[in-house]
Design a protein around this motif. Structure first.
Motif, PDB file in Angstrom:
ATOM      1  N   ALA A  87     104.621  20.208  76.445  1.00 38.67           N
ATOM      2  CA  ALA A  87     103.301  19.576  76.339  1.00 38.67           C
ATOM      3  C   ALA A  87     103.317  18.459  75.293  1.00 38.67           C
ATOM      4  O   ALA A  87     102.673  17.416  75.481  1.00 38.67           O
ATOM      5  CB  ALA A  87     102.236  20.622  76.005  1.00 38.67           C
ATOM      6  N   GLN A  88     104.064  18.655  74.228  1.00 43.18           N
ATOM      7  CA  GLN A  88     104.165  17.609  73.211  1.00 43.18           C
ATOM      8  C   GLN A  88     104.928  16.408  73.772  1.00 43.18           C
ATOM      9  O   GLN A  88     104.569  15.257  73.498  1.00 43.18           O
ATOM     10  CB  GLN A  88     104.856  18.144  71.960  1.00 43.18           C
ATOM     11  N   GLY A  89     105.923  16.669  74.586  1.00 42.14           N
ATOM     12  CA  GLY A  89     106.657  15.584  75.236  1.00 42.14           C
ATOM     13  C   GLY A  89     105.796  14.752  76.166  1.00 42.14           C
ATOM     14  O   GLY A  89     106.091  13.580  76.423  1.00 42.14           O
ATOM     15  N   GLN A  90     104.713  15.334  76.679  1.00 41.65           N
ATOM     16  CA  GLN A  90     103.765  14.618  77.543  1.00 41.65           C
ATOM     17  C   GLN A  90     102.563  14.092  76.759  1.00 41.65           C
ATOM     18  O   GLN A  90     101.581  13.642  77.357  1.00 41.65           O
ATOM     19  CB  GLN A  90     103.276  15.534  78.663  1.00 41.65           C
ATOM     20  N   ASP A  91     102.615  14.192  75.431  1.00 42.45           N
ATOM     21  CA  ASP A  91     101.542  13.740  74.549  1.00 42.45           C
ATOM     22  C   ASP A  91     100.224  14.476  74.806  1.00 42.45           C
ATOM     23  O   ASP A  91      99.144  13.904  74.678  1.00 42.45           O
ATOM     24  CB  ASP A  91     101.337  12.226  74.661  1.00 42.45           C
ATOM     25  N   LEU A  92     100.310  15.760  75.138  1.00 38.28           N
ATOM     26  CA  LEU A  92      99.114  16.574  75.347  1.00 38.28           C
ATOM     27  C   LEU A  92      98.726  17.334  74.082  1.00 38.28           C
ATOM     28  O   LEU A  92      97.550  17.614  73.855  1.00 38.28           O
ATOM     29  CB  LEU A  92      99.343  17.568  76.491  1.00 38.28           C
ATOM     30  N   VAL A  93      99.729  17.702  73.281  1.00 36.98           N
ATOM     31  CA  VAL A  93      99.501  18.415  72.025  1.00 36.98           C
ATOM     32  C   VAL A  93     100.381  17.796  70.946  1.00 36.98           C
ATOM     33  O   VAL A  93     101.326  17.060  71.241  1.00 36.98           O
ATOM     34  CB  VAL A  93      99.807  19.935  72.135  1.00 36.98           C
ATOM     35  N   THR A  94     100.055  18.135  69.719  1.00 35.20           N
ATOM     36  CA  THR A  94     100.873  17.707  68.591  1.00 35.20           C
ATOM     37  C   THR A  94     100.985  18.869  67.619  1.00 35.20           C
ATOM     38  O   THR A  94     100.172  19.798  67.645  1.00 35.20           O
ATOM     39  CB  THR A  94     100.283  16.457  67.914  1.00 35.20           C
ATOM     40  N   ARG A  95     101.995  18.801  66.779  1.00 28.89           N
ATOM     41  CA  ARG A  95     102.183  19.801  65.729  1.00 28.89           C
ATOM     42  C   ARG A  95     101.796  19.181  64.390  1.00 28.89           C
ATOM     43  O   ARG A  95     102.030  17.999  64.155  1.00 28.89           O
ATOM     44  CB  ARG A  95     103.644  20.250  65.666  1.00 28.89           C
ATOM     45  N   ALA A  96     101.213  19.998  63.516  1.00 31.88           N
ATOM     46  CA  ALA A  96     100.852  19.553  62.172  1.00 31.88           C
ATOM     47  C   ALA A  96     101.164  20.680  61.196  1.00 31.88           C
ATOM     48  O   ALA A  96     101.105  21.860  61.564  1.00 31.88           O
ATOM     49  CB  ALA A  96      99.368  19.188  62.104  1.00 31.88           C
ATOM     50  N   ALA A  97     101.503  20.318  59.982  1.00 33.41           N
ATOM     51  CA  ALA A  97     101.779  21.319  58.958  1.00 33.41           C
ATOM     52  C   ALA A  97     100.548  22.199  58.763  1.00 33.41           C
ATOM     53  O   ALA A  97      99.411  21.734  58.853  1.00 33.41           O
ATOM     54  CB  ALA A  97     102.154  20.640  57.640  1.00 33.41           C
ATOM     55  N   ASN A  98     100.785  23.463  58.506  1.00 31.54           N
ATOM     56  CA  ASN A  98      99.696  24.393  58.222  1.00 31.54           C
ATOM     57  C   ASN A  98      99.626  24.571  56.706  1.00 31.54           C
ATOM     58  O   ASN A  98     100.461  25.244  56.121  1.00 31.54           O
ATOM     59  CB  ASN A  98      99.963  25.738  58.918  1.00 31.54           C
ATOM     60  N   PRO A  99      98.637  23.984  56.051  1.00 35.52           N
ATOM     61  CA  PRO A  99      98.560  24.061  54.594  1.00 35.52           C
ATOM     62  C   PRO A  99      98.321  25.481  54.074  1.00 35.52           C
ATOM     63  O   PRO A  99      98.589  25.765  52.914  1.00 35.52           O
ATOM     64  CB  PRO A  99      97.397  23.133  54.236  1.00 35.52           C
ATOM     65  N   ASP A 100      97.840  26.368  54.941  1.00 35.82           N
ATOM     66  CA  ASP A 100      97.568  27.737  54.532  1.00 35.82           C
ATOM     67  C   ASP A 100      98.781  28.654  54.662  1.00 35.82           C
ATOM     68  O   ASP A 100      98.792  29.751  54.112  1.00 35.82           O
ATOM     69  CB  ASP A 100      96.420  28.320  55.369  1.00 35.82           C
ATOM     70  N   ASP A 101      99.803  28.226  55.442  1.00 34.34           N
ATOM     71  CA  ASP A 101     100.971  29.072  55.686  1.00 34.34           C
ATOM     72  C   ASP A 101     102.140  28.176  56.056  1.00 34.34           C
ATOM     73  O   ASP A 101     102.241  27.702  57.197  1.00 34.34           O
ATOM     74  CB  ASP A 101     100.670  30.058  56.819  1.00 34.34           C
ATOM     75  N   ALA A 102     103.035  27.945  55.103  1.00 33.70           N
ATOM     76  CA  ALA A 102     104.160  27.033  55.321  1.00 33.70           C
ATOM     77  C   ALA A 102     105.133  27.552  56.387  1.00 33.70           C
ATOM     78  O   ALA A 102     105.951  26.792  56.885  1.00 33.70           O
ATOM     79  CB  ALA A 102     104.904  26.807  54.002  1.00 33.70           C
ATOM     80  N   ARG A 103     105.025  28.829  56.755  1.00 32.29           N
ATOM     81  CA  ARG A 103     105.931  29.389  57.774  1.00 32.29           C
ATOM     82  C   ARG A 103     105.477  29.059  59.188  1.00 32.29           C
ATOM     83  O   ARG A 103     106.219  29.275  60.138  1.00 32.29           O
ATOM     84  CB  ARG A 103     106.024  30.913  57.629  1.00 32.29           C
ATOM     85  N   VAL A 105     103.074  26.348  61.977  1.00 28.34           N
ATOM     86  CA  VAL A 105     102.500  25.016  62.183  1.00 28.34           C
ATOM     87  C   VAL A 105     101.243  25.156  63.011  1.00 28.34           C
ATOM     88  O   VAL A 105     101.063  26.138  63.743  1.00 28.34           O
ATOM     89  CB  VAL A 105     103.493  24.051  62.886  1.00 28.34           C
ATOM     90  N   ARG A 106     100.400  24.169  62.898  1.00 25.09           N
ATOM     91  CA  ARG A 106      99.183  24.117  63.704  1.00 25.09           C
ATOM     92  C   ARG A 106      99.482  23.318  64.965  1.00 25.09           C
ATOM     93  O   ARG A 106     100.103  22.257  64.899  1.00 25.09           O
ATOM     94  CB  ARG A 106      98.053  23.450  62.933  1.00 25.09           C
ATOM     95  N   ILE A 107      99.017  23.826  66.094  1.00 25.42           N
ATOM     96  CA  ILE A 107      99.121  23.111  67.360  1.00 25.42           C
ATOM     97  C   ILE A 107      97.735  22.562  67.663  1.00 25.42           C
ATOM     98  O   ILE A 107      96.744  23.299  67.638  1.00 25.42           O
ATOM     99  CB  ILE A 107      99.597  24.035  68.505  1.00 25.42           C
ATOM    100  N   LEU A 108      97.659  21.261  67.923  1.00 22.35           N
ATOM    101  CA  LEU A 108      96.381  20.586  68.170  1.00 22.35           C
ATOM    102  C   LEU A 108      96.456  19.778  69.457  1.00 22.35           C
ATOM    103  O   LEU A 108      97.527  19.298  69.826  1.00 22.35           O
ATOM    104  CB  LEU A 108      96.047  19.624  67.032  1.00 22.35           C
ATOM    105  N   LEU A 109      95.311  19.594  70.095  1.00 24.79           N
ATOM    106  CA  LEU A 109      95.229  18.711  71.255  1.00 24.79           C
ATOM    107  C   LEU A 109      95.289  17.258  70.804  1.00 24.79           C
ATOM    108  O   LEU A 109      94.740  16.907  69.758  1.00 24.79           O
ATOM    109  CB  LEU A 109      93.910  18.925  71.992  1.00 24.79           C
ATOM    110  N   THR A 110      95.927  16.421  71.593  1.00 21.23           N
ATOM    111  CA  THR A 110      95.881  14.978  71.365  1.00 21.23           C
ATOM    112  C   THR A 110      94.679  14.422  72.142  1.00 21.23           C
ATOM    113  O   THR A 110      94.041  15.147  72.926  1.00 21.23           O
ATOM    114  CB  THR A 110      97.163  14.304  71.893  1.00 21.23           C
ATOM    115  N   ALA A 111      94.418  13.138  71.965  1.00 22.92           N
ATOM    116  CA  ALA A 111      93.333  12.504  72.732  1.00 22.92           C
ATOM    117  C   ALA A 111      93.624  12.593  74.231  1.00 22.92           C
ATOM    118  O   ALA A 111      92.727  12.874  75.030  1.00 22.92           O
ATOM    119  CB  ALA A 111      93.153  11.057  72.291  1.00 22.92           C
ATOM    120  N   ALA A 112      94.887  12.400  74.606  1.00 22.60           N
ATOM    121  CA  ALA A 112      95.258  12.498  76.026  1.00 22.60           C
ATOM    122  C   ALA A 112      95.068  13.929  76.529  1.00 22.60           C
ATOM    123  O   ALA A 112      94.602  14.143  77.651  1.00 22.60           O
ATOM    124  CB  ALA A 112      96.701  12.048  76.229  1.00 22.60           C
TER     125      ALA A 112
END
Length: 152
Positions: A87-103, A105-112
């Motif tokens: 899904a990230q390869g299709q620009d549907l989601v992105t990963r972001a650091a999770n400031p609450d737990d370094a172990r 990552v947060r998965i988020l929707l992209t605009a697409a």
């Protein structure tokens, strides 16, 4: 949810209950077939649509961890990682650091991802409206009369 005890099924079903159960199962299958065909026509797999929906529908926030998504999708952790990678390869989601737990990552929707999910979910909502009566869960003998005493 409590596990179902397959060893003691309870009272036998009536003909009417079998018909209601069969109608409900038909409605579920019809909806799933509609969903699978619709998302494929829009360039996604059914699993990708479910991933996007799980993210957008996650309670009280706009992101989720892989572990949370695995629970929501009822998949193994490594399967969700692969699904997110695609899904990230299709620009549907992105990963972001999770400031609450370094172990994790947060998965988020992209605009697409938001755009395609919005389009597909509107189609799904409309189909559910069309299937309304077919997707009404069956009522069982003892639950056909709620506390007020009137039939459902």
């Amino acid at each position: 949810m409590a596990p179902v005890d397959d060893a003691s099924p309870g009272a036998p079903l009536t003909k009417r209950e079998f018909e209601a159960l069969a109608r409900f199962r038909f409605g579920i299958r019809r909806y799933l077939r509609f969903s699978e065909e619709t998302v494929r026509r829009h360039g996604l797999t059914p699993q990708q649509y479910q991933l996007l929906l799980a993210l957008k529908g996650f309670p009280d926030r706009e992101w989720a961890t892989v572990r949370e998504l695995a629970e929501r999708l009822q998949l193994r952790h490594h399967s969700v990682v692969e699904l997110v990678d695609r899904a990230q390869g299709q620009d549907l989601v992105t990963r972001a650091a999770n400031p609450d737990d370094a172990r994790s990552v947060r998965i988020l929707l992209t605009a697409a991802g938001e755009e395609v999910l919005g389009r597909l979910s509107a189609l799904h909502r409309d189909e559910l409206r069309r299937l309304d009566a077919t997707l009404t869960p069956p009522t069982w003998g003892d639950s056909a009369f709620p506390a007020g005493g009137e039939p459902v």
